[in-house]
Write an enzyme that holds these catalytic residues in place. Structure first.
Site, mmCIF file in Angstrom:
data_model
loop_
_atom_site.group_PDB
_atom_site.id
_atom_site.type_symbol
_atom_site.label_atom_id
_atom_site.label_comp_id
_atom_site.label_asym_id
_atom_site.label_seq_id
_atom_site.Cartn_x
_atom_site.Cartn_y
_atom_site.Cartn_z
ATOM 1 N N ASN A 1 0.997 -0.967 0.295
ATOM 2 C CA ASN A 1 0.018 -0.021 0.093
ATOM 3 C C ASN A 1 0.836 1.169 0.024
ATOM 4 O O ASN A 1 1.557 1.624 1.162
ATOM 5 C CB ASN A 1 -0.912 0.130 1.215
ATOM 6 C CG ASN A 1 -1.827 1.228 1.418
ATOM 7 O OD1 ASN A 1 -2.069 2.055 0.271
ATOM 8 N ND2 ASN A 1 -2.339 1.482 2.556
ATOM 9 N N TRP A 2 1.022 1.846 -1.225
ATOM 10 C CA TRP A 2 1.766 3.313 -1.205
ATOM 11 C C TRP A 2 1.439 4.483 -0.456
ATOM 12 O O TRP A 2 2.080 5.271 -0.422
ATOM 13 C CB TRP A 2 2.155 3.421 -2.721
ATOM 14 C CG TRP A 2 2.679 2.434 -3.514
ATOM 15 C CD1 TRP A 2 3.127 1.106 -3.112
ATOM 16 C CD2 TRP A 2 3.095 2.407 -4.949
ATOM 17 N NE1 TRP A 2 3.853 0.610 -4.004
ATOM 18 C CE2 TRP A 2 3.608 1.079 -5.183
ATOM 19 C CE3 TRP A 2 2.962 3.417 -5.806
ATOM 20 C CZ2 TRP A 2 4.124 0.876 -6.687
ATOM 21 C CZ3 TRP A 2 3.171 2.962 -7.314
ATOM 22 C CH2 TRP A 2 3.829 1.882 -7.601
ATOM 23 N N LYS A 3 -0.060 4.193 -0.440
ATOM 24 C CA LYS A 3 -0.692 5.610 0.425
ATOM 25 C C LYS A 3 -0.357 6.801 -0.317
ATOM 26 O O LYS A 3 -0.426 6.639 -1.608
ATOM 27 C CB LYS A 3 -0.191 5.914 1.762
ATOM 28 C CG LYS A 3 -0.024 4.438 2.947
ATOM 29 C CD LYS A 3 0.035 4.735 4.079
ATOM 30 C CE LYS A 3 -0.078 3.347 4.817
ATOM 31 N NZ LYS A 3 0.058 3.636 6.515
ATOM 32 N N HIS B 1 -9.736 0.977 5.561
ATOM 33 C CA HIS B 1 -8.295 1.063 6.171
ATOM 34 C C HIS B 1 -8.329 2.010 7.275
ATOM 35 O O HIS B 1 -9.215 2.861 7.512
ATOM 36 C CB HIS B 1 -7.272 1.452 5.146
ATOM 37 C CG HIS B 1 -5.803 1.637 5.595
ATOM 38 N ND1 HIS B 1 -5.210 2.640 6.441
ATOM 39 C CD2 HIS B 1 -4.799 0.944 5.193
ATOM 40 C CE1 HIS B 1 -3.906 2.499 6.791
ATOM 41 N NE2 HIS B 1 -3.591 1.467 5.972
ATOM 42 N N GLU C 1 -6.723 4.499 8.243
ATOM 43 C CA GLU C 1 -6.456 5.836 8.038
ATOM 44 C C GLU C 1 -7.850 6.489 7.201
ATOM 45 O O GLU C 1 -8.143 7.651 7.474
ATOM 46 C CB GLU C 1 -5.388 6.359 6.866
ATOM 47 C CG GLU C 1 -4.119 5.940 7.745
ATOM 48 C CD GLU C 1 -2.900 5.606 6.755
ATOM 49 O OE1 GLU C 1 -1.639 5.364 7.299
ATOM 50 O OE2 GLU C 1 -3.086 5.789 5.542
ATOM 51 N N GLU D 1 -4.935 -5.154 10.907
ATOM 52 C CA GLU D 1 -4.070 -4.033 11.301
ATOM 53 C C GLU D 1 -4.326 -3.306 12.339
ATOM 54 O O GLU D 1 -4.924 -2.493 12.675
ATOM 55 C CB GLU D 1 -4.148 -3.030 9.934
ATOM 56 C CG GLU D 1 -5.323 -2.418 9.468
ATOM 57 C CD GLU D 1 -5.578 -1.263 8.689
ATOM 58 O OE1 GLU D 1 -4.469 -0.934 8.073
ATOM 59 O OE2 GLU D 1 -6.453 -0.662 8.841
ATOM 60 N N GLY E 1 2.939 1.902 11.717
ATOM 61 C CA GLY E 1 3.913 3.276 11.381
ATOM 62 C C GLY E 1 4.704 3.358 12.593
ATOM 63 O O GLY E 1 5.728 4.319 12.932
ATOM 64 N N SER F 1 3.640 -2.312 10.929
ATOM 65 C CA SER F 1 5.114 -2.289 10.922
ATOM 66 C C SER F 1 5.821 -3.585 10.260
ATOM 67 O O SER F 1 6.799 -4.238 11.115
ATOM 68 C CB SER F 1 5.488 -2.042 12.399
ATOM 69 O OG SER F 1 5.335 -0.723 12.619
ATOM 70 N N GLY G 1 2.784 -1.242 4.385
ATOM 71 C CA GLY G 1 2.822 0.320 4.276
ATOM 72 C C GLY G 1 4.238 0.662 3.943
ATOM 73 O O GLY G 1 4.620 0.779 2.794
ATOM 74 N N GLY G 2 5.043 1.418 4.860
ATOM 75 C CA GLY G 2 6.155 2.167 4.426
ATOM 76 C C GLY G 2 7.058 1.219 3.719
ATOM 77 O O GLY G 2 7.820 1.853 2.868
#
Length: 266
Positions: A16-18, A108, A110, A178, A184, A224, A245-246
């Site tokens: 997921n590049w966000k 999600h 967010e 999640e 994160g 994470s 994610g990141g």
């Protein structure tokens, strides 16, 4: 080296590049990732790789995947509850289907937090995805406050029960656990924590959609995730992959996550 997870489910590693990477950066990233993974398990289908770019990148990434025959699945990060009409800024599932998107992330944390999307909206979006032949990646999870008050599984179980209302037993879905407190933060859940919650989520799928659906549906962990911990999650019988994610924005790191089987011999 295990080619599949428990129940014969093909592992899914989803990036997921966000809100990162413009369409030119997306081309460079996908090309480099594909080149890095040329000897990896995704080439023989034993691990499925999916990328979830921003909306503005999807057409460009689709064209690249098709032209270079890159075996990554394409996903979107969200969709509208509506199919068409006067809904400025919204993106229809019909549009995503025309771009050969296979997956769409729904619920999600967010979106739930920043856009105030509750369980009713999530359920509507699941139905919108299914109407257009998209596979919803249904995200569920608890905050640190939820964890302290209700325990690890109560909130995600309740979220999933509502998201699955009206979903046909033969629907193709993915569920992603999640824990919000882990996203994160650099502090992932333990493999046992992930397994405990994922097992309960699989029970919910069985209760709502039947035993066959529970057996075939992939349940992912997200929060994470990195190359140093992915193998420990993938050893668990009810963890069928990861929503990353990141770390999915770093070619070498994401490639190492995808290659968990080869390097660790899970």
């Amino acid at each position: 080296m295990a080619a599949v997870t428990g129940g014969g489910r093909t592992p899914l590693i989803a990036g997921n590049w966000k809100m990162n990477l413009d369409h030119l950066q997306a081309v460079a990233f996908v090309q480099k990732l594909h080149w890095t993974l040329k000897d990896a398990a995704h080439e023989d289908g034993s691990v499925e790789v999916a990328v979830f770019p921003p909306f503005t990148d999807i057409r460009t990434v689709q064209t690249l995947l098709d032209a270079d025959k890159i075996p990554f699945a394409l996903g979107a990060q969200d969709l509208s509850t509506k199919d068409a009409g006067a809904y400025t800024g919204e993106v229809s599932g019909a549009f995503l289907a025309k771009l050969s998107a296979r997956y769409v992330i729904i619920g999600h944390s967010e979106r739930r937090e920043y856009h105030h999307e509750g369980d009713e909206i999530v359920a509507e979006k699941v139905q919108a995805a299914l109407r257009h032949g998209l596979v919803p990646v249904i995200c569920v999870g608890e905050t640190a406050a939820d964890l302290e008050e209700f325990g690890a599984a109560a909130v995600p179980v309740g979220q999933l029960e509502k998201a699955l209302d009206g979903v046909p037993a033969d629907a193709d879905i993915v569920v992603a656990y999640e824990p919000v407190w882990a996203i994160g933060s650099g502090q992932a859940a333990t493999p046992q924590q992930a397994q405990d919650v994922c097992a309960k989520l699989r029970e919910v799928i069985g209760q709502k959609l039947g035993a066959d659906a529970a057996e075939r549906t992939r349940v992912l962990y997200g929060g994470s995730v990195k190359s140093g911990n992915i193998a420990s999650f993938m050893r668990e019988p009810d963890v069928d992959g990861a929503l990353v994610g990141g770390a999915s924005l770093l070619v070498d790191e994401f490639a190492a996550i995808i290659r968990y089987q080869k390097h660790v011999g899970v």
